[in-house]
Scaffold this motif. Structure first.
Motif, PDB file in Angstrom:
ATOM      1  N   GLY A 166       0.799  -1.221   0.000  1.00  0.00           N
ATOM      2  CA  GLY A 166       0.000   0.000   0.000  1.00  0.00           C
ATOM      3  C   GLY A 166       0.831   1.270   0.000  1.00  0.00           C
ATOM      4  O   GLY A 166       0.345   2.338   0.395  1.00  0.00           O
ATOM      5  N   ILE A 167       2.070   1.177  -0.461  1.00  0.00           N
ATOM      6  CA  ILE A 167       2.980   2.324  -0.463  1.00  0.00           C
ATOM      7  C   ILE A 167       3.068   2.899  -1.876  1.00  0.00           C
ATOM      8  O   ILE A 167       3.346   2.177  -2.838  1.00  0.00           O
ATOM      9  CB  ILE A 167       4.388   1.907   0.012  1.00  0.00           C
ATOM     10  N   HIS A 168       2.835   4.192  -2.005  1.00  0.00           N
ATOM     11  CA  HIS A 168       2.937   4.880  -3.290  1.00  0.00           C
ATOM     12  C   HIS A 168       4.311   5.531  -3.421  1.00  0.00           C
ATOM     13  O   HIS A 168       4.919   5.931  -2.422  1.00  0.00           O
ATOM     14  CB  HIS A 168       1.858   5.955  -3.411  1.00  0.00           C
ATOM     15  N   VAL A 169       4.792   5.641  -4.648  1.00  0.00           N
ATOM     16  CA  VAL A 169       6.081   6.282  -4.907  1.00  0.00           C
ATOM     17  C   VAL A 169       5.936   7.224  -6.100  1.00  0.00           C
ATOM     18  O   VAL A 169       5.393   6.843  -7.134  1.00  0.00           O
ATOM     19  CB  VAL A 169       7.192   5.249  -5.201  1.00  0.00           C
ATOM     20  N   SER A 170       6.419   8.452  -5.931  1.00  0.00           N
ATOM     21  CA  SER A 170       6.365   9.455  -6.996  1.00  0.00           C
ATOM     22  C   SER A 170       7.747  10.042  -7.239  1.00  0.00           C
ATOM     23  O   SER A 170       8.514  10.258  -6.292  1.00  0.00           O
ATOM     24  CB  SER A 170       5.417  10.600  -6.622  1.00  0.00           C
ATOM     25  N   ALA A 171       8.048  10.321  -8.516  1.00  0.00           N
ATOM     26  CA  ALA A 171       9.247  11.065  -8.883  1.00  0.00           C
ATOM     27  C   ALA A 171       8.825  12.441  -9.364  1.00  0.00           C
ATOM     28  O   ALA A 171       7.992  12.566 -10.262  1.00  0.00           O
ATOM     29  CB  ALA A 171      10.014  10.341  -9.978  1.00  0.00           C
ATOM     30  N   VAL A 172       9.370  13.484  -8.741  1.00  0.00           N
ATOM     31  CA  VAL A 172       9.051  14.859  -9.108  1.00  0.00           C
ATOM     32  C   VAL A 172      10.082  15.332 -10.130  1.00  0.00           C
ATOM     33  O   VAL A 172      11.291  15.269  -9.870  1.00  0.00           O
ATOM     34  CB  VAL A 172       9.074  15.776  -7.872  1.00  0.00           C
ATOM     35  N   CYS A 173       9.622  15.808 -11.278  1.00  0.00           N
ATOM     36  CA  CYS A 173      10.530  16.153 -12.380  1.00  0.00           C
ATOM     37  C   CYS A 173      10.281  17.558 -12.907  1.00  0.00           C
ATOM     38  O   CYS A 173       9.747  17.730 -14.019  1.00  0.00           O
ATOM     39  CB  CYS A 173      10.399  15.128 -13.508  1.00  0.00           C
ATOM     40  N   PRO A 174      10.658  18.580 -12.153  1.00  0.00           N
ATOM     41  CA  PRO A 174      10.471  19.951 -12.625  1.00  0.00           C
ATOM     42  C   PRO A 174      11.570  20.370 -13.600  1.00  0.00           C
ATOM     43  O   PRO A 174      12.690  19.841 -13.553  1.00  0.00           O
ATOM     44  CB  PRO A 174      10.557  20.772 -11.336  1.00  0.00           C
ATOM     45  N   ALA A 175      11.246  21.320 -14.470  1.00  0.00           N
ATOM     46  CA  ALA A 175      12.272  21.993 -15.263  1.00  0.00           C
ATOM     47  C   ALA A 175      12.879  23.081 -14.380  1.00  0.00           C
ATOM     48  O   ALA A 175      12.730  23.054 -13.153  1.00  0.00           O
ATOM     49  CB  ALA A 175      11.661  22.552 -16.540  1.00  0.00           C
ATOM     50  N   PHE A 176      13.547  24.048 -14.971  1.00  0.00           N
ATOM     51  CA  PHE A 176      14.169  25.096 -14.164  1.00  0.00           C
ATOM     52  C   PHE A 176      13.113  25.995 -13.526  1.00  0.00           C
ATOM     53  O   PHE A 176      12.111  26.344 -14.148  1.00  0.00           O
ATOM     54  CB  PHE A 176      15.105  25.946 -15.032  1.00  0.00           C
ATOM     55  N   PHE A 177      13.341  26.353 -12.268  1.00  0.00           N
ATOM     56  CA  PHE A 177      12.490  27.311 -11.571  1.00  0.00           C
ATOM     57  C   PHE A 177      13.366  28.122 -10.634  1.00  0.00           C
ATOM     58  O   PHE A 177      14.502  27.743 -10.336  1.00  0.00           O
ATOM     59  CB  PHE A 177      11.356  26.613 -10.808  1.00  0.00           C
ATOM     60  N   ARG A 178      12.858  29.264 -10.182  1.00  0.00           N
ATOM     61  CA  ARG A 178      13.666  30.163  -9.369  1.00  0.00           C
ATOM     62  C   ARG A 178      13.882  29.576  -7.977  1.00  0.00           C
ATOM     63  O   ARG A 178      12.931  29.312  -7.248  1.00  0.00           O
ATOM     64  CB  ARG A 178      12.995  31.544  -9.264  1.00  0.00           C
ATOM     65  N   THR A 179      15.133  29.382  -7.638  1.00  0.00           N
ATOM     66  CA  THR A 179      15.486  28.799  -6.355  1.00  0.00           C
ATOM     67  C   THR A 179      16.929  29.171  -6.039  1.00  0.00           C
ATOM     68  O   THR A 179      17.597  29.848  -6.828  1.00  0.00           O
ATOM     69  CB  THR A 179      15.321  27.258  -6.391  1.00  0.00           C
ATOM     70  N   ASN A 180      17.436  28.713  -4.906  1.00  0.00           N
ATOM     71  CA  ASN A 180      18.828  28.979  -4.544  1.00  0.00           C
ATOM     72  C   ASN A 180      19.731  27.799  -4.903  1.00  0.00           C
ATOM     73  O   ASN A 180      20.863  27.717  -4.419  1.00  0.00           O
ATOM     74  CB  ASN A 180      18.928  29.255  -3.042  1.00  0.00           C
ATOM     75  N   LEU A 181      19.257  26.886  -5.747  1.00  0.00           N
ATOM     76  CA  LEU A 181      20.020  25.687  -6.067  1.00  0.00           C
ATOM     77  C   LEU A 181      21.389  26.025  -6.660  1.00  0.00           C
ATOM     78  O   LEU A 181      22.369  25.301  -6.442  1.00  0.00           O
ATOM     79  CB  LEU A 181      19.226  24.813  -7.050  1.00  0.00           C
ATOM     80  N   THR A 213       1.949  22.430  -7.492  1.00  0.00           N
ATOM     81  CA  THR A 213       1.720  21.372  -8.471  1.00  0.00           C
ATOM     82  C   THR A 213       2.138  20.007  -7.925  1.00  0.00           C
ATOM     83  O   THR A 213       1.465  19.001  -8.161  1.00  0.00           O
ATOM     84  CB  THR A 213       2.508  21.672  -9.765  1.00  0.00           C
ATOM     85  N   VAL A 214       3.225  19.980  -7.181  1.00  0.00           N
ATOM     86  CA  VAL A 214       3.697  18.721  -6.594  1.00  0.00           C
ATOM     87  C   VAL A 214       2.661  18.152  -5.634  1.00  0.00           C
ATOM     88  O   VAL A 214       2.369  16.946  -5.656  1.00  0.00           O
ATOM     89  CB  VAL A 214       5.049  18.928  -5.882  1.00  0.00           C
ATOM     90  N   LEU A 215       2.097  18.994  -4.775  1.00  0.00           N
ATOM     91  CA  LEU A 215       1.094  18.498  -3.834  1.00  0.00           C
ATOM     92  C   LEU A 215      -0.118  17.925  -4.543  1.00  0.00           C
ATOM     93  O   LEU A 215      -0.676  16.907  -4.113  1.00  0.00           O
ATOM     94  CB  LEU A 215       0.684  19.608  -2.869  1.00  0.00           C
ATOM     95  N   LYS A 216      -0.529  18.542  -5.641  1.00  0.00           N
ATOM     96  CA  LYS A 216      -1.645  18.005  -6.413  1.00  0.00           C
ATOM     97  C   LYS A 216      -1.282  16.638  -6.991  1.00  0.00           C
ATOM     98  O   LYS A 216      -2.113  15.729  -7.026  1.00  0.00           O
ATOM     99  CB  LYS A 216      -2.024  18.980  -7.526  1.00  0.00           C
ATOM    100  N   GLY A 217      -0.042  16.499  -7.445  1.00  0.00           N
ATOM    101  CA  GLY A 217       0.406  15.213  -7.969  1.00  0.00           C
ATOM    102  C   GLY A 217       0.454  14.144  -6.898  1.00  0.00           C
ATOM    103  O   GLY A 217       0.118  12.976  -7.149  1.00  0.00           O
ATOM    104  N   ILE A 218       0.880  14.522  -5.697  1.00  0.00           N
ATOM    105  CA  ILE A 218       0.891  13.571  -4.580  1.00  0.00           C
ATOM    106  C   ILE A 218      -0.528  13.137  -4.245  1.00  0.00           C
ATOM    107  O   ILE A 218      -0.798  11.949  -4.019  1.00  0.00           O
ATOM    108  CB  ILE A 218       1.574  14.211  -3.349  1.00  0.00           C
ATOM    109  N   ASP A 219      -1.453  14.092  -4.225  1.00  0.00           N
ATOM    110  CA  ASP A 219      -2.854  13.770  -3.938  1.00  0.00           C
ATOM    111  C   ASP A 219      -3.393  12.731  -4.917  1.00  0.00           C
ATOM    112  O   ASP A 219      -4.200  11.873  -4.553  1.00  0.00           O
ATOM    113  CB  ASP A 219      -3.715  15.029  -4.011  1.00  0.00           C
ATOM    114  N   ARG A 220      -2.944  12.820  -6.164  1.00  0.00           N
ATOM    115  CA  ARG A 220      -3.433  11.920  -7.220  1.00  0.00           C
ATOM    116  C   ARG A 220      -2.580  10.662  -7.354  1.00  0.00           C
ATOM    117  O   ARG A 220      -2.808   9.846  -8.238  1.00  0.00           O
ATOM    118  CB  ARG A 220      -3.462  12.677  -8.548  1.00  0.00           C
ATOM    119  N   HIS A 221      -1.583  10.528  -6.483  1.00  0.00           N
ATOM    120  CA  HIS A 221      -0.688   9.366  -6.510  1.00  0.00           C
ATOM    121  C   HIS A 221      -0.021   9.191  -7.878  1.00  0.00           C
ATOM    122  O   HIS A 221       0.166   8.068  -8.348  1.00  0.00           O
ATOM    123  CB  HIS A 221      -1.430   8.081  -6.121  1.00  0.00           C
ATOM    124  N   LYS A 222       0.362  10.295  -8.497  1.00  0.00           N
ATOM    125  CA  LYS A 222       1.008  10.217  -9.797  1.00  0.00           C
ATOM    126  C   LYS A 222       2.418   9.659  -9.651  1.00  0.00           C
ATOM    127  O   LYS A 222       3.153  10.042  -8.742  1.00  0.00           O
ATOM    128  CB  LYS A 222       1.059  11.595 -10.457  1.00  0.00           C
TER     129      LYS A 222
END
Length: 263
Positions: A166-181, A213-222
């Motif tokens: 019953g464990i879900h796993v998601s990979a988050v794959c954003p393009a570039f966004f403004r951050t301190n990375l 957007t990530v939280l919405k994806g988690i909600d949908r178990h994407k």
């Protein structure tokens, strides 16, 4: 229903944006990051724990803290990471070892540490921050691409492996966004790092927008969470129109070669 959430690299960038977004929903959030004491950036309604994802001792301490404080975990967000870039004949092996230890093995350690707890619960969601670079692999970023592709592969593997519990796993794959990375850049290939700096600082999306957007994806178990139009276009172009993808990537490689010769 309130969830119990642990986020690595949660004191800045996307991790901090996710921590705020989860907390705004009423979830209980534990932020892990490198500072020994609680950074000023971490909101007062979230807990903080020193957690270097390269240290198994720190991971063991995080597991003990979660057991003692919450008795379980609902969402593990393996988000901590560093930026890197470099041509294969310029970037050093030590730079490769650094990015793999943090961006890939840091995620592996988190998954290994908390999977037994999630199996005991027969529930949970592992969210691994990869990148669009884990799906499409432009030139001059081989170490970063390889690490993030590894995170995508790990996430897909564990999605099938842990589903019976019953464990879900998601990979988050954003393009570039403004951050301190970009502040984590420290490699030998300064030309590539200058390009990465421009792409990050001039990006149109903010970390808060990506987090939403990530939280919405988690909600949908994407299984794969794409956060922007550029990412979706690149992902589906590679899958459905491979010749066009190859042509663009080849042109990028030729452009990079011209820069190398001119330097």
């Amino acid at each position: 229903m309130s969830r119990r959430v642990l986020i690595t690299g949660g004191a800045s960038g996307l991790g901090l944006a996710l921590a705020k977004a989860f907390a705004a929903r009423g979830d209980q959030v534990l932020v892990g990051d490198l500072s020994e004491s609680r950074p000023d950036s971490v909101p007062g309604d979230t807990a903080y724990l020193r957690l270097d994802v390269r240290s198994q001792q720190d991971w063991d301490a995080a597991l003990a803290h979660v057991r003692e404080t919450w008795g379980g975990l609902d969402v593990l967000v393996n988000n901590a990471g560093v930026a890197t870039g470099g041509r294969i004949d310029v970037e050093s092996i030590s730079d490769w070892e650094r990015v793999l230890d943090i961006n890939l093995l840091g995620v592996v350690r988190g998954c290994q540490t908390f999977t037994p707890m999630l199996k005991e619960q027969l529930s949970g969601h592992i969210v691994n921050t990869a990148s669009l670079a884990g799906l499409v692999h432009g030139p001059g970023m081989s170490s970063y691409n390889a690490a993030k592709a590894g995170v995508v592969a790990l996430s897909e593997t564990l999605g099938f492996e842990l589903a019976p519990w019953g464990i879900h796993v998601s990979a988050v794959c954003p393009a570039f966004f403004r951050t301190n990375l970009h502040e984590s850049l420290q490699g030998k290939d300064t030309a590539m790092e200058e390009t990465a700096l421009k792409l990050i600082t001039k990006a149109t999306m903010s970390a808060d927008e990506v987090a939403e957007t990530v939280l919405k994806g988690i909600d949908r178990h994407k299984k794969v969470i794409l956060t922007d139009r550029l990412g979706r276009q690149a992902y589906w172009t590679k899958r459905l129109v491979r010749p066009a993808y190859d042509r663009v990537a080849t042109q990028a490689g030729q452009k990079l070669a011209r820069k190398s010769r001119d330097a």
